[in-house]
Motif scaffolding. Structure first.
Motif, mmCIF file in Angstrom:
data_model
loop_
_atom_site.group_PDB
_atom_site.id
_atom_site.type_symbol
_atom_site.label_atom_id
_atom_site.label_comp_id
_atom_site.label_asym_id
_atom_site.label_seq_id
_atom_site.Cartn_x
_atom_site.Cartn_y
_atom_site.Cartn_z
ATOM 1 N N CYS A 1 79.583 22.288 29.303
ATOM 2 C CA CYS A 1 79.019 23.398 28.536
ATOM 3 C C CYS A 1 80.164 24.191 27.906
ATOM 4 O O CYS A 1 80.919 24.870 28.607
ATOM 5 C CB CYS A 1 78.171 24.290 29.432
ATOM 6 N N LYS A 2 80.273 24.109 26.586
ATOM 7 C CA LYS A 2 81.421 24.679 25.878
ATOM 8 C C LYS A 2 81.132 26.043 25.242
ATOM 9 O O LYS A 2 82.039 26.855 25.085
ATOM 10 C CB LYS A 2 81.887 23.712 24.776
ATOM 11 N N ILE A 3 79.858 26.290 24.867
ATOM 12 C CA ILE A 3 79.549 27.505 24.113
ATOM 13 C C ILE A 3 78.317 28.201 24.694
ATOM 14 O O ILE A 3 77.298 27.558 24.956
ATOM 15 C CB ILE A 3 79.298 27.202 22.620
ATOM 16 N N LEU A 4 78.444 29.497 24.889
ATOM 17 C CA LEU A 4 77.310 30.334 25.271
ATOM 18 C C LEU A 4 77.102 31.364 24.177
ATOM 19 O O LEU A 4 78.023 32.106 23.821
ATOM 20 C CB LEU A 4 77.584 31.036 26.607
ATOM 21 N N ILE B 1 74.359 19.239 29.010
ATOM 22 C CA ILE B 1 74.374 20.566 28.381
ATOM 23 C C ILE B 1 75.755 20.846 27.789
ATOM 24 O O ILE B 1 76.753 20.845 28.498
ATOM 25 C CB ILE B 1 74.018 21.661 29.398
ATOM 26 N N GLU B 2 75.799 21.075 26.481
ATOM 27 C CA GLU B 2 77.043 21.434 25.809
ATOM 28 C C GLU B 2 77.016 22.856 25.260
ATOM 29 O O GLU B 2 78.040 23.524 25.193
ATOM 30 C CB GLU B 2 77.343 20.450 24.670
ATOM 31 N N SER B 3 75.835 23.314 24.856
ATOM 32 C CA SER B 3 75.720 24.668 24.308
ATOM 33 C C SER B 3 74.412 25.283 24.770
ATOM 34 O O SER B 3 73.427 24.583 25.029
ATOM 35 C CB SER B 3 75.784 24.638 22.779
ATOM 36 N N ILE B 4 74.431 26.599 24.872
ATOM 37 C CA ILE B 4 73.284 27.287 25.470
ATOM 38 C C ILE B 4 73.111 28.662 24.817
ATOM 39 O O ILE B 4 74.081 29.275 24.373
ATOM 40 C CB ILE B 4 73.496 27.422 26.999
ATOM 41 N N LEU B 5 71.859 29.112 24.738
ATOM 42 C CA LEU B 5 71.536 30.466 24.279
ATOM 43 C C LEU B 5 70.806 31.175 25.408
ATOM 44 O O LEU B 5 69.802 30.670 25.912
ATOM 45 C CB LEU B 5 70.659 30.424 23.021
ATOM 46 N N ASP B 6 71.314 32.333 25.798
ATOM 47 C CA ASP B 6 70.697 33.118 26.873
ATOM 48 C C ASP B 6 70.366 34.496 26.316
ATOM 49 O O ASP B 6 71.242 35.235 25.875
ATOM 50 C CB ASP B 6 71.673 33.243 28.050
#
Length: 751
Positions: A493-496, A470-475
């Motif tokens: 994980c660098k970007i949320l 996991i490097e980027s995620i949308l919540d």
């Protein structure tokens, strides 16, 4: 000539599609209009394209405050496509946003006549009914105790000669009917709502109310001689909310005293007393505040010295009948207002503190806030208590950050008026540790979300599963607890990404982000199109706090998220099921429809011989059913059968079936399902409603349901009293039919 027209049509169609492809929908609409006007035979061929362009152009016009042009475009387009259900529905949606529900109802009915299964129009029709007639009218008219109390008080005063009557805010006209039956010479009933005026007009006609003159105005706009011939002797009104003053009864009555009421005239109600108490109540705490120092279910995230309160300016309203509540302080009267005293009324129009009382804590506990209710004194002897039993009024709640107290502690409670509305708050006589905390005022949905320990724990459990890729995620949760937990525990994980334009909420999230020493970056976005890179994990929290799905109704919703996801990425939750259970409830039907039996006339002569002539809870003799007022049939034209935003505090019920899975939600297709609940015996209580909620599969082994007392998502009910009764009387099994179109659901009794 035909060749020239054909050439113009072909050229216009080409231009229309070119402009549409470039996003020039205004130009595209103009060229499409030329096509459908010049070439009727091509209308069916271009109908979908034309509708798409019209709907987009309509939205642009509305955003630029060009509502007249919206109406003009839709009315003209519907001349060519009078049975286009989508066009009819979208036009109605514009009208609803422009607060014109009655006009919208006309087009929504036409949309459903064209396609009875077009659920967006069905849902908008229920919204239009709710806008046209406020839902509180239904429980209010079903409140027998309230109705009977007003009936008695009005009869008593008219018998004393107060026989020229003004009914302010007549609604359906019930109080005016009481006045006519009591022998009033003339009744003037004023009502500002055009819909309620039309209902009242029909009610007066059907009940032969010849003594009543209906005036479709606010009382403040009435003029002597023009509207009423002279000042009246009696004013009756029931314009009160849970906080007593919220419907602007004080400025209304001040104006009435100055211009409409005779010097010797009187007002019903005569006066009112407001009561207040500090309370301890887990239910209120859950809905109204978060104090993180007392919570331990947020994993490794740091919420120290942070508290949350709702962003409402005034008070919330709650039905606390079925809720465990303890009065930390003895209930005390804090305000009294005499509606027959002009000078006393006038003081309530001035903003400021009206009273300050000192009270003592009865025991050691937690103060969760204040509650307020009132006693409405209709005259010297007849009183309605808004805190009792099945009152149509809820309780006003003034939440606070939960604060520990000891037995004997003194607190000061103030009641103040601000913009003709009530505010209550309390202060302690010693320093508070709470003053060291930062208090954020945020959306109520965020508060309830963060208080839902089961759901939060499920999200954190899912976030902690090992996935180093996991490097980027949308919540999309109300608060990105899932995304923050992933970032805290996954160095890759660098970007949320989090969608919000609420400055206070973003500040709160940044505070937690920094205090938790999370590496990486959180990006606040207004729309998903601003996300340029592919995402490894997307959590779609598309649940509304009121108990339904949201956003699925938008076009290409699923596709937009799929386009953002990496080929090996995960989209959560994996599945959503719609669950249901049949129940019997006396409360639920009263929320959606009125029964004439709750509006029955009373035999005045029988009360004269009763032991307690002035108790509104006495049991006078009812006149025969044929003498009932005919009101229900008119207001029930605006009834709806779906009730959202339900929790255990709002209604009582008895379970009469097992829980069944109704269907698996799927936004990509229209789905129909039939569920058999079996047979029911007529000798037992029959089900009259179906409770409906969601079962959310975050993953294969991680499941959470929304019908829980501690769920931040409420549930819904579908009231089907007559339909189920008819099915049972025919000795049939109770078959429930479900139709799903994206986020919209229709539930009905099948055959």
């Amino acid at each position: 000539m035909q060749a020239e027209v054909k050439a113009i049509v072909q050229q216009s169609l080409k231009k229309a599609r070119e402009h549409d492809s470039r996003g020039n929908v205004g130009q595209a609409y103009a060229y499409f209009t030329a096509v459908v006007e010049l070439s009727p035979e091509n209308r069916s061929t271009v109908e979908k394209e034309f509708t798409d362009v019209l709907c987009e152009w309509g939205m642009q016009l509305e955003q630029n405050n060009r509502m007249k042009d919206v109406i003009k475009c839709y009315e003209h387009s519907l001349e060519h496509y009078p049975k286009n259900s989508r066009m009819l529905n979208n036009f109605a949606a514009h009208l609803l946003r422009n607060e014109e529900p009655m006009k919208a109802i006309k087009y929504l009915k036409q949309a459903l006549e064209a396609d009875s299964n077009f659920l967006p129009a069905e849902r908008n029709l229920q919204n239009a009914y709710s806008m046209a007639v406020d839902r509180w009218h239904f429980p209010m008219l079903n409140d027998k105790q309230r109705n009977h109390a007003f009936d008695k008080a009005i009869r008593k005063k008219i018998a004393l000669g107060y026989d020229l009557v003004l009914d302010i805010g007549t609604g359906t006209g019930l109080l005016s009917l009481y006045a006519q039956d009591a022998g009033a010479v003339k009744i003037f009933a004023c009502e500002s709502s055009s819909t309620m005026s039309e209902i009242a007009r029909n009610v007066f006609h059907e009940n032969n109310a010849s003594a009543v003159k209906l005036i479709s105005k606010m009382s403040t706009d009435l003029k002597i001689k023009e509207d009423i011939p002279e000042r009246v002797k009696l004013i009756v009104t029931e314009t009160f909310d849970a906080g007593l003053f919220g419907e602007l009864v004080v400025p209304t009555l001040i104006d009435a005293h100055e211009r409409l009421l005779s010097d010797s005239g009187i007002v019903i109600p005569s006066n009112a007393t407001l009561y207040v108490a500090a309370i301890e109540c887990e239910y209120i705490r859950f809905h109204s505040s978060v104090r993180f120092c007392n919570a331990h279910h947020f994993g490794e995230l740091n919420f120290k010295k942070i508290s949350l309160l709702p962003d409402e300016s005034y008070y919330d309203t709650e039905n606390l009948q079925n809720v465990k509540i303890s009065h930390i302080t003895e209930p005390r009267d804090i305000l009294h207002v005499n509606f027959n005293d002009f000078n006393e009324l006038s003081c309530f129009t001035v903003d400021g503190v009206k009273n300050l009382i000192q009270v003592e804590c009865r025991y050691a506990g937690i103060i969760d806030g204040l509650v307020a209710w009132f006693k409405l004194h209709l005259d010297e002897e007849i009183t309605i208590d808004s805190s009792q039993g099945k009152s149509c009024w809820q309780i006003a709640v003034f939440p606070s950050i939960p604060t520990n107290c000891e037995q004997g502690d003194k607190i000061f409670i103030s009641a103040e008026m601000a913009s003709n509305k009530l505010r209550c708050c309390y202060k302690r006589n010693r320093c508070e540790e709470i003053e060291e905390e930062i208090i954020f005022h945020v959306n109520k949905e965020v508060i309830m979300f963060l208080n839902d320990t089961k759901y939060i724990s499920s999200l954190i459990q899912e976030a902690l599963e090992e996935n180093d890729e996991i490097e980027s995620i949308l919540d999309t949760c109300p608060f990105p607890i899932y995304g923050l937990t992933v970032m805290k525990n996954n160095s890759n994980c660098k970007i949320l990404y989090y969608q919000s334009d609420d400055l206070m909420l973003c500040t709160f999230i940044n505070k937690v982000f920094e205090d938790s020493q999370i590496k990486g970056e959180i990006r606040f976005i207004n729309d998903f199109s601003k996300i340029r890179s592919k995402l490894d994990r997307i959590f779609i929290h598309n649940f509304d706090i009121k108990g339904e799905l949201k956003d699925w109704g938008q076009e290409r919703y699923h596709d937009s998220f799929s386009c953002l996801l990496n080929p090996k990425g995960n989209l959560l939750p994996t599945k959503i099921f719609l669950m249901g259970q049949l129940v019997f409830s006396e409360d639920l039907p009263k929320m959606v429809r009125v029964k004439n039996s709750n509006l029955q006339r009373f035999n005045a002569s029988s009360e004269k011989n009763s032991d307690d002539d002035n108790s509104c809870e006495s049991n006078p003799t009812l006149l025969d059913e044929s003498s009932n007022y005919k009101i229900a049939e008119f207001i029930n034209e605006y009834q709806i059968n779906q009730v959202f935003d339900l929790n255990s505090s709002l209604y009582q019920h008895e379970v009469v079936s097992e829980v069944k899975t109704l269907l698996e939600m799927d936004e990509t297709e229209i789905r129909e399902c039939v569920v058999n609940f079996g047979k029911f015996q007529t000798t037992k209580k029959l089900p009259n409603a179906l409770l409906v909620w969601f079962r959310i599969h975050l993953s294969e082994n991680n499941v959470c349901e929304t019908k829980r007392d501690d769920s931040f998502m409420n549930h819904m009910a579908v009231v089907m009293e007559d339909e189920i009764k008819n099915s049972v009387q025919l000795d049939n099994e109770v078959i429930i039919k479900i139709l799903q179109m994206r986020d919209l659901i229709r539930i009905s009794v099948g055959r």
